[in-house]
Motif scaffolding. Structure first.
Motif, PDB file in Angstrom:
ATOM      1  N   GLY A 109      -6.590 -20.580  17.143  1.00  0.00           N
ATOM      2  CA  GLY A 109      -5.644 -19.531  16.765  1.00  0.00           C
ATOM      3  C   GLY A 109      -6.172 -18.656  15.643  1.00  0.00           C
ATOM      4  N   GLY A 110      -7.230 -19.099  14.988  1.00  0.00           N
ATOM      5  CA  GLY A 110      -7.870 -18.317  13.930  1.00  0.00           C
ATOM      6  C   GLY A 110      -7.154 -18.465  12.605  1.00  0.00           C
ATOM      7  N   GLY A 111      -7.842 -18.056  11.549  1.00  0.00           N
ATOM      8  CA  GLY A 111      -7.237 -18.098  10.223  1.00  0.00           C
ATOM      9  C   GLY A 111      -7.480 -19.419   9.528  1.00  0.00           C
ATOM     10  N   GLN A 112      -7.714 -19.331   8.246  1.00  0.00           N
ATOM     11  CA  GLN A 112      -7.958 -20.554   7.476  1.00  0.00           C
ATOM     12  C   GLN A 112      -6.615 -21.064   6.954  1.00  0.00           C
ATOM     13  OE1 GLN A 112     -10.040 -19.952   3.776  1.00  0.00           O
ATOM     14  NE2 GLN A 112     -11.086 -21.916   3.926  1.00  0.00           N
ATOM     15  N   PRO A 113      -6.315 -22.344   7.148  1.00  0.00           N
ATOM     16  CA  PRO A 113      -5.045 -22.856   6.639  1.00  0.00           C
ATOM     17  C   PRO A 113      -5.043 -22.875   5.109  1.00  0.00           C
ATOM     18  CG  PRO A 113      -6.399 -24.649   7.471  1.00  0.00           C
ATOM     19  CD  PRO A 113      -7.118 -23.378   7.801  1.00  0.00           C
ATOM     20  N   TYR A 114      -3.844 -22.891   4.531  1.00  0.00           N
ATOM     21  CA  TYR A 114      -3.752 -22.942   3.067  1.00  0.00           C
ATOM     22  C   TYR A 114      -4.275 -24.298   2.569  1.00  0.00           C
ATOM     23  CZ  TYR A 114      -1.952 -22.887  -1.652  1.00  0.00           C
ATOM     24  OH  TYR A 114      -1.863 -22.964  -3.023  1.00  0.00           O
ATOM     25  N   TYR A 115      -3.666 -25.363   3.050  1.00  0.00           N
ATOM     26  CA  TYR A 115      -4.166 -26.701   2.686  1.00  0.00           C
ATOM     27  C   TYR A 115      -5.341 -27.079   3.573  1.00  0.00           C
ATOM     28  CZ  TYR A 115      -0.040 -27.541  -0.190  1.00  0.00           C
ATOM     29  OH  TYR A 115       0.916 -27.464  -1.161  1.00  0.00           O
ATOM     30  N   SER A 116      -6.263 -27.834   3.019  1.00  0.00           N
ATOM     31  CA  SER A 116      -7.302 -28.424   3.855  1.00  0.00           C
ATOM     32  C   SER A 116      -6.643 -29.463   4.760  1.00  0.00           C
ATOM     33  CB  SER A 116      -8.373 -29.078   2.992  1.00  0.00           C
ATOM     34  OG  SER A 116      -8.999 -28.083   2.198  1.00  0.00           O
ATOM     35  N   ILE A 117      -7.247 -29.669   5.913  1.00  0.00           N
ATOM     36  CA  ILE A 117      -6.659 -30.611   6.872  1.00  0.00           C
ATOM     37  C   ILE A 117      -7.698 -31.661   7.224  1.00  0.00           C
ATOM     38  CG2 ILE A 117      -5.707 -30.879   9.201  1.00  0.00           C
ATOM     39  CD1 ILE A 117      -4.605 -28.079   8.954  1.00  0.00           C
ATOM     40  N   GLU A 118      -7.276 -32.913   7.215  1.00  0.00           N
ATOM     41  CA  GLU A 118      -8.160 -33.982   7.688  1.00  0.00           C
ATOM     42  C   GLU A 118      -7.460 -34.724   8.817  1.00  0.00           C
ATOM     43  OE1 GLU A 118      -9.534 -36.494   4.512  1.00  0.00           O
ATOM     44  OE2 GLU A 118     -10.705 -34.869   3.608  1.00  0.00           O
ATOM     45  N   VAL A 119      -8.170 -34.869   9.927  1.00  0.00           N
ATOM     46  CA  VAL A 119      -7.699 -35.761  10.980  1.00  0.00           C
ATOM     47  C   VAL A 119      -8.362 -37.107  10.719  1.00  0.00           C
ATOM     48  CG1 VAL A 119      -7.503 -36.176  13.445  1.00  0.00           C
ATOM     49  CG2 VAL A 119      -7.560 -33.829  12.593  1.00  0.00           C
ATOM     50  N   ILE A 120      -7.548 -38.160  10.689  1.00  0.00           N
ATOM     51  CA  ILE A 120      -8.090 -39.476  10.332  1.00  0.00           C
ATOM     52  C   ILE A 120      -7.758 -40.511  11.404  1.00  0.00           C
ATOM     53  CG2 ILE A 120      -6.050 -40.046   8.925  1.00  0.00           C
ATOM     54  CD1 ILE A 120      -8.005 -41.603   7.038  1.00  0.00           C
ATOM     55  N   ALA A 121      -8.768 -41.331  11.728  1.00  0.00           N
ATOM     56  CA  ALA A 121      -8.563 -42.520  12.563  1.00  0.00           C
ATOM     57  C   ALA A 121      -8.711 -43.698  11.617  1.00  0.00           C
ATOM     58  CB  ALA A 121      -9.606 -42.576  13.680  1.00  0.00           C
ATOM     59  N   THR A 122      -7.581 -44.304  11.234  1.00  0.00           N
ATOM     60  CA  THR A 122      -7.630 -45.346  10.201  1.00  0.00           C
ATOM     61  C   THR A 122      -8.095 -46.682  10.777  1.00  0.00           C
ATOM     62  OG1 THR A 122      -5.313 -46.009  10.475  1.00  0.00           O
ATOM     63  CG2 THR A 122      -5.776 -44.221   8.919  1.00  0.00           C
ATOM     64  N   ASN A 123      -8.569 -47.535   9.895  1.00  0.00           N
ATOM     65  CA  ASN A 123      -9.179 -48.799  10.305  1.00  0.00           C
ATOM     66  C   ASN A 123      -8.340 -50.000   9.845  1.00  0.00           C
ATOM     67  OD1 ASN A 123     -11.163 -50.596  11.255  1.00  0.00           O
ATOM     68  ND2 ASN A 123     -12.166 -50.644   9.262  1.00  0.00           N
ATOM     69  N   ASP A 124      -8.241 -50.991  10.701  1.00  0.00           N
ATOM     70  CA  ASP A 124      -7.544 -52.246  10.412  1.00  0.00           C
ATOM     71  C   ASP A 124      -6.135 -52.040   9.882  1.00  0.00           C
ATOM     72  OD1 ASP A 124      -6.987 -54.901  10.306  1.00  0.00           O
ATOM     73  OD2 ASP A 124      -8.224 -55.344   8.547  1.00  0.00           O
ATOM     74  N   GLU A 125      -5.392 -51.246  10.609  1.00  0.00           N
ATOM     75  CA  GLU A 125      -3.973 -51.067  10.277  1.00  0.00           C
ATOM     76  C   GLU A 125      -3.168 -52.289  10.758  1.00  0.00           C
ATOM     77  OE1 GLU A 125      -1.131 -49.013   9.786  1.00  0.00           O
ATOM     78  OE2 GLU A 125       0.063 -50.140  11.211  1.00  0.00           O
ATOM     79  N   GLU A 126      -3.545 -52.806  11.929  1.00  0.00           N
ATOM     80  CA  GLU A 126      -2.717 -53.844  12.553  1.00  0.00           C
ATOM     81  C   GLU A 126      -2.842 -55.211  11.884  1.00  0.00           C
ATOM     82  OE1 GLU A 126      -0.543 -53.207  14.627  1.00  0.00           O
ATOM     83  OE2 GLU A 126      -1.110 -51.751  16.137  1.00  0.00           O
ATOM     84  N   GLY A 127      -3.987 -55.489  11.290  1.00  0.00           N
ATOM     85  CA  GLY A 127      -4.160 -56.794  10.645  1.00  0.00           C
ATOM     86  C   GLY A 127      -4.394 -57.934  11.618  1.00  0.00           C
ATOM     87  N   SER A 128      -4.774 -57.609  12.859  1.00  0.00           N
ATOM     88  CA  SER A 128      -4.892 -58.661  13.877  1.00  0.00           C
ATOM     89  C   SER A 128      -6.064 -59.600  13.618  1.00  0.00           C
ATOM     90  CB  SER A 128      -5.085 -58.033  15.254  1.00  0.00           C
ATOM     91  OG  SER A 128      -3.979 -57.240  15.571  1.00  0.00           O
TER      92      SER A 128
END
Ligand SMILES: [Zn+2]
Length: 228
Positions: A109-128
Motif C-alpha cells: 500500500g506504500g508509505g512508511q508507518p509511524y511506528y516501526s513494526i515487527e512480526v514475531i514468531a515466538t519460541n517455547d510459548e507452550e512449555g511442552s
C-alpha cells in the motif's frame, strides 16, 4: 483489496508449515530448539525476507522481521512458532503467517508507518518440552535468570540452558535482552473452543483474557511446575 489471494497465500503457507513436525501424520509436534523448530524458523524467515523485512533471530530463539517506521518505538504482531504434542496446524503459527500478510499489505500500500513494526514468531510459548513456557515473553521482559534456565529441564534431562547453547544462542545473556520499545502487541489466534462456529461468526475480538502464571514448586521431592 481482494481477499481471496491473501487467504490463498495464508492457506498455502500454513499447509507447508504443518510439515515441520516430529510426528508426521499425527498432528504438529514442534518443540523448541529442535530440528523442526529450526526448519519452521527458516521457512518463516524466508517469507519475511520476501516482503522486504529485516530479519533476525533474537536470543530467545524467536524469529523477528522488522519494518522501520518513522520512530523506533515498535508495534509487534505475531504468535508462537512451537506447538504442543500432536497439536493443530493453525495454533500459534496462524498468527505469524497472518502478521506477515498484514505487513505485506501495508508495504504494498506504500508509505512508511509511524511506528516501526515487527512480526514475531515466538519460541517455547507452550512449555511442552520444559514445562515452563512463555519463554520469549519472559526473555523480552528480562524475567529469567541463568539459574532459572539451568533448572528447567526436558524429560531427557536437557536444560533450557544447554538447549539454547546447542541452538546457537547465548544463555549467559538471558537477562540482557529486555525490550523497552514495544508499544503494543497484536495477536491473531485460532479459537480453541466451539463458540464462533456455534454462533456462525467468522472472527471474534478478545476483550477479556486469562492471565497465566507458572510457579516453580517442589512436589514429592522433585522440582515441578504448576499453572495457576
Ligand atoms: Zn496457541
Amino acid at each position: 483489496m481482494t481477499i481471496e489471494p491473501i487467504a490463498q497465500r495464508i492457506r498455502a503457507q500454513l499447509g507447508e508449515l504443518r510439515a515441520f513436525t516430529a510426528t508426521p501424520g499425527n498432528g504438529v509436534t514442534r518443540f523448541p530448539f529442535t530440528p523442526e523448530a529450526r526448519a519452521a524458523s527458516e521457512y518463516i524467515k524466508a517469507r519475511m525476507e520476501e516482503i522486504g523485512l529485516a530479519v533476525r533471530m533474537d536470543n530467545s530463539g524467536s524469529v523477528i522481521g522488522r519494518l522501520e517506521g518513522q520512530v523506533p518505538d515498535t508495534v509487534m504482531i505475531g504468535s508462537h512458532l512451537d506447538s504442543v504434542r500432536f497439536g493443530g496446524a493453525y495454533d500459534g503459527i496462524a498468527g505469524v503467517v497472518c502478521g506477515i500478510e498484514a505487513v505485506r499489505q501495508l508495504i504494498e500500500g506504500g508509505g512508511q508507518p509511524y511506528y516501526s513494526i515487527e512480526v514475531i514468531a515466538t519460541n517455547d510459548e507452550e512449555g511442552s518440552r520444559f514445562k515452563s513456557g512463555l519463554f520469549t515473553g519472559k526473555v523480552l521482559d528480562a524475567q529469567l535468570t541463568v539459574d532459572d534456565i539451568r533448572r528447567y529441564k526436558d524429560e531427557d534431562g536437557v536444560s533450557v540452558y544447554d538447549a539454547m547453547k546447542a541452538y546457537g544462542l547465548d544463555p549467559d545473556a538471558i537477562a540482557a535482552n529486555k525490550r523497552n520499545d514495544i508499544k503494543a502487541f497484536l495477536e491473531v489466534h485460532i479459537e480453541q473452543g466451539p463458540i464462533l462456529e456455534a454462533e456462525q461468526k467468522d472472527i471474534g475480538i478478545v476483550d477479556i483474557i486469562v492471565g497465566i502464571k507458572r510457579a516453580l514448586v517442589t512436589v514429592h521431592g522433585r522440582a515441578d511446575h504448576v499453572g495457576t
